[in-house]
Structure formats: C-alpha cells, structure tokens
Design a protein around this motif. Structure first.
Motif, PDB file in Angstrom:
ATOM      1  N   ASP A 289       0.832  -1.205   0.000  1.00  0.00           N
ATOM      2  CA  ASP A 289       0.000   0.000   0.000  1.00  0.00           C
ATOM      3  C   ASP A 289       0.866   1.255   0.000  1.00  0.00           C
ATOM      4  OD1 ASP A 289      -2.509  -1.073  -0.174  1.00  0.00           O
ATOM      5  OD2 ASP A 289      -2.892  -1.062   1.987  1.00  0.00           O
ATOM      6  N   ASN A 293       0.453   3.991  -2.772  1.00  0.00           N
ATOM      7  CA  ASN A 293       0.007   5.334  -2.391  1.00  0.00           C
ATOM      8  C   ASN A 293       0.944   6.404  -2.938  1.00  0.00           C
ATOM      9  OD1 ASN A 293      -2.085   4.139  -1.019  1.00  0.00           O
ATOM     10  ND2 ASN A 293      -1.135   4.317   0.999  1.00  0.00           N
ATOM     11  N   ARG A 298      -1.720   9.089  -3.516  1.00  0.00           N
ATOM     12  CA  ARG A 298      -2.801   8.955  -2.546  1.00  0.00           C
ATOM     13  C   ARG A 298      -2.271   9.298  -1.158  1.00  0.00           C
ATOM     14  NH1 ARG A 298      -5.162   3.148  -4.501  1.00  0.00           N
ATOM     15  NH2 ARG A 298      -3.456   2.476  -3.139  1.00  0.00           N
ATOM     16  N   ASP A 301      -1.563   7.201   4.432  1.00  0.00           N
ATOM     17  CA  ASP A 301      -2.192   6.230   5.318  1.00  0.00           C
ATOM     18  C   ASP A 301      -3.378   5.504   4.674  1.00  0.00           C
ATOM     19  OD1 ASP A 301      -3.885   8.364   5.184  1.00  0.00           O
ATOM     20  OD2 ASP A 301      -4.190   8.556   7.359  1.00  0.00           O
ATOM     21  N   HIS A 302      -3.538   5.658   3.362  1.00  0.00           N
ATOM     22  CA  HIS A 302      -4.634   4.974   2.673  1.00  0.00           C
ATOM     23  C   HIS A 302      -4.434   3.462   2.714  1.00  0.00           C
ATOM     24  CE1 HIS A 302      -7.757   4.174  -0.316  1.00  0.00           C
ATOM     25  NE2 HIS A 302      -6.896   3.342  -0.893  1.00  0.00           N
ATOM     26  N   SER A 304      -5.868  -0.044   1.116  1.00  0.00           N
ATOM     27  CA  SER A 304      -6.674  -0.563   0.008  1.00  0.00           C
ATOM     28  C   SER A 304      -7.672  -1.603   0.503  1.00  0.00           C
ATOM     29  CB  SER A 304      -5.772  -1.177  -1.056  1.00  0.00           C
ATOM     30  OG  SER A 304      -5.150  -2.349  -0.553  1.00  0.00           O
TER      31      SER A 304
END
Length: 432
Positions: A289, A293, A298, A301-302, A304
């Motif tokens: 991630d 990101n 993105r 701390d996104h 998926s």
C-alpha cells in the motif's frame, strides 16, 4: 521490490504491484523480500539473547559427557524436562540416527523447542522471534570455550515453510505410518496434526505415554506389512504408561513421552504459525500500500480494500484457532505420566478466582477455558497495530456474545464470560 520492477517507474510500477498484490502467487508469501527480510533482519529471540550472554561471559553452558549441551541448554532457555516427547520416525534433520530403538527427544516451552538425538553431532533448536516467527539454529555437540549457535541458512524452511505451516516459517507435528526402522511410508499419506485432528490420526511415529480410555491413536507401534502400511495395531499402542519394554529409556532425561505434552505441542506450533501469518500479511499489505500510495499520489495512510480483506482473512484464521474452533472432542479422559500437566498449569497467570487459560480440562476438550494461552506471548503482543486491533475487537465482540456465527458456536455463554473475565484481569491492556 524485485529487481526487474526497478526498471519501471511511476504508474506502470503501480500497475505491476497491483497485479502481484492480487496474484494467487502471493499465497506463498515472499518472506525473504521486503518488508519481512526473514533471513537478513536482526532477530531478538531467546537463542540470540543467550548467545549474547555467552559471548559476554555472563553465562556458561556446562558440557555433559553423555548428552552434551542438552541439559544446560534446557536450563538456560527455561524448558522443563517434563516436556519431553519422543519421536522415532525419520522425519527430521539427523534422521540417520533416529529409529524406534533410539528415538529423537524434543523439549519445549512457550517460545523454544530443542531436539536431541543420541550421539548426534548437534542439538537442533527452533525458537520464536516476536516479529519474524520461528528461527532455526543448531548447536554443535563438540565442547567449546564459547559455544556458538549457527542459524539455519535455508535447509529447515524447505519443510518448515509450507502449507503445513500456513506458508510461513514455523513448526509442525506430523503423524506418519513408520516401519520397524522408523522410515515413513509416504505412499500411505501423512497427517499434519493439531487440536482439530481426529484422535485416530495422531502420533504415528511417536511414543506416547498416558491413558486415554477407549480412544485410539497411531503411536507406539510400527507398520509391519509393506503391502498394507496402514494396517497398524492401534490396540497394542493404546494406554501405554511404560516405554522401557520398547527401547532403552536410560539415555533420556525422563522415561516419558507424555500425552498431555504432545497435545500442547501440537496446539502450540500451529497457534504460533497463525500469529506469524497475521503479522506477515499485515506487514506485506502495508508495504505494498505504501508503494501504491506514493505512485498514485494517494494519502500515505490509505489502506486498500485488498489489504483490508487480506488482514481480515488472516485475523479470522487466527481467531478461529485461538478460540479452539473445530477442536476434536475427547470421548475419554486423558491423563499423562509425567509432571508436565502440573508444570504447565503452574505458569499462570491467574485471575482473582484462581482461573487461568492454562487450566487443562482433558475430559471432553483440552482446556477448561478455550482460548489459547499464547495470547500472552511476545509474538501476539508484537502483532502490527492494524491486525492486532482487528483481532482484539473481534475477540471482544465474540466474548460479549455479539457474534453468533457457527465458527464460534462451540463457546457457551459461560465459556465466553469466563474467558473475558480472565483476560480483563490478567491482560488488562488488551482492549485499551
């Protein structure tokens, strides 16, 4: 990142990683690569700590003329001799020295496992690093001023990182049809055993001391018929309390291969594997991630949806095993022959009513309160925050009766309340 991916940049890299992240190939975790680095990352396991003490001269391993470093090693690792179990199948590293007349001895506690064979060149050790899972070492049986543990370079995980261990470096207990020489009859199949296994499939190639009523297992006997290896005499191996008629027990630290110790061993090895799996999955998904990101601009701390699903799947597996889902029910009482049950239960911790998750039942199931004592382990405590939060929140919901799924239907209202009360007193930071 694999080297070939470094040839690409930006969105193309991201797309490739999406494909890899969702690929069935990742069912076999790439634990030698980032972010796990299994073979390269520093470890903080009990054996490494002992090695540091040896090199500083803080402790000394005494050498025994008959058993080498075994007694001293058990002492310094805090392993009780009552944990001894004996295996006579040729299914381990020093297989040429193992046979029904001179079985391999295993000793263990919550974190470490020690294997010893008569006149062996080395002592074998598997021990638990809180983040990396099981680490494998050998210790030469040649006397030395400062004994040195040698970490395995990959041979052990050929067997100890497979579907039998949840595809992470871990332990396993195998049951086989062994002939009079201890050779497994692989054409008849083998069983990977834990607390879910039918009693009839357990302990082929192992000695077993203890009583178990009308239940029958595969231990204490060998296959006599090459054409029909599965035709073993389970009756002859049942309810054995003295092994001295089967082989010379005098070289061993005790004359036992306690049935309760075997049951705890088979539960514990697979429990640790599920903890390691949850840790690896969370760390791997967070790593991918992070790359995605950055590549797709993105928020850092996104998380998926794929990562959420993978972490949840690993968490559910851990929870089901932690709470003894699908445990094979005992139909006769179990009683060992050594002090193992007493020694094991004495380690606590206990709540104000004197209850412990180490309390054994051994009448209809293994434990009086069906929640694994490894919830107190450093490995459980070291779980990454995301999966640890998932597991603890789901555990609370289950114990409070909010989960009525079939997976946890075996837990009665009294079971759930007792486990919850014990944990709130003995592990008060679990839900902070």
């Amino acid at each position: 990142m694999p080297d070939f991916l470094r040839l690409f940049a930006g969105p193309l890299t991201a797309l490739l990683l999406v494909a890899l992240h969702n690929s069935p190939a990742l069912a076999q975790l790439e634990f030698e690569q980032a972010p796990i680095h299994y073979g390269k990352a520093p470890t903080h396991d009990p054996v490494m700590r002992l090695q540091e003490q040896l090199e500083k001269g803080e402790v000394k391993l005494d050498y025994d003329e008959q058993r080498g470093y075994l007694p001293a090693l058990l002492q310094h690792l805090g392993i009780e001799t009552s944990s001894q179990v004996l295996v006579y199948s040729k299914t381990s590293f020093q297989l040429r020295r193992i046979a029904p007349r001179h079985p391999r001895a295993l000793y263990f506690n919550d974190e470490s496992y020690v294997g010893w064979v008569q006149q062996g060149d080395m002592v074998e050790v598997m021990t638990t690093d809180p983040e990396q899972g099981e680490i494998f070492y050998t210790l030469s049986q040649e006397p030395a001023e400062v004994p040195r543990f040698t970490r395995d370079s990959g041979r052990c995980i050929l067997c100890h990182a497979s579907s039998r261990t949840q595809r992470v470096p871990g332990g396993l207990v195998r049951s086989v049809f062994a002939d009079d020489a201890g050779q497994p009859q692989f054409s008849s199949g083998t069983f990977n055993i834990d607390h879910r296994s039918p009693f009839t499939d357990r302990w082929g190639g192992w000695y077993v001391t203890g009583t178990h009523g009308k239940m029958r297992h595969m231990g204490n006997v060998t296959s006599k018929n090459r054409r029909d290896p599965e035709a073993i005499d389970r009756e002859a191996g049942a309810n054995v309390t003295d092994l001295s008629e089967l082989f010379d027990v005098s070289p061993y630290l005790t004359p036992h291969s306690d049935i309760v110790a075997l049951m705890v061993l088979e539960h514990q090895t697979q429990m640790q594997n599920f903890i390691t799996l949850a840790s690896y999955e969370n760390r791997s998904t967070a790593h991918y991630d992070g790359i995605m990101n950055e590549a797709l601009d993105r928020p850092a701390d996104h998380v998926s949806d794929t990562s959420k699903r993978r972490v949840a799947a690993a968490g559910e597996k851990l929870l089901a095993y932690l709470l003894f889902a699908e445990e094979f029910p005992l139909t006769s009482p179990i009683q060992g022959t050594s002090t193992f049950a007493r020694d094991f239960q004495a380690k606590g911790p206990r709540d104000s009513k004197g209850r412990s998750l180490r309390d054994l039942d051994l009448q209809t199931r293994m434990f009086k309160y069906p929640c694994s004592y490894l919830i107190y382990s450093p490995a459980f405590d070291a779980l990454p925050p995301t999966v640890k939060s998932y597991v603890t929140e789901r555990l609370l919901a289950i114990l409070e009766g909010q989960d009525e799924s079939r997976t946890f239907a075996h837990l009665t209202t009294d079971d759930r309340k007792a486990i919850l009360d014990i944990l709130r007193e003995t592990k008060p930071d679990l839900w902070k």
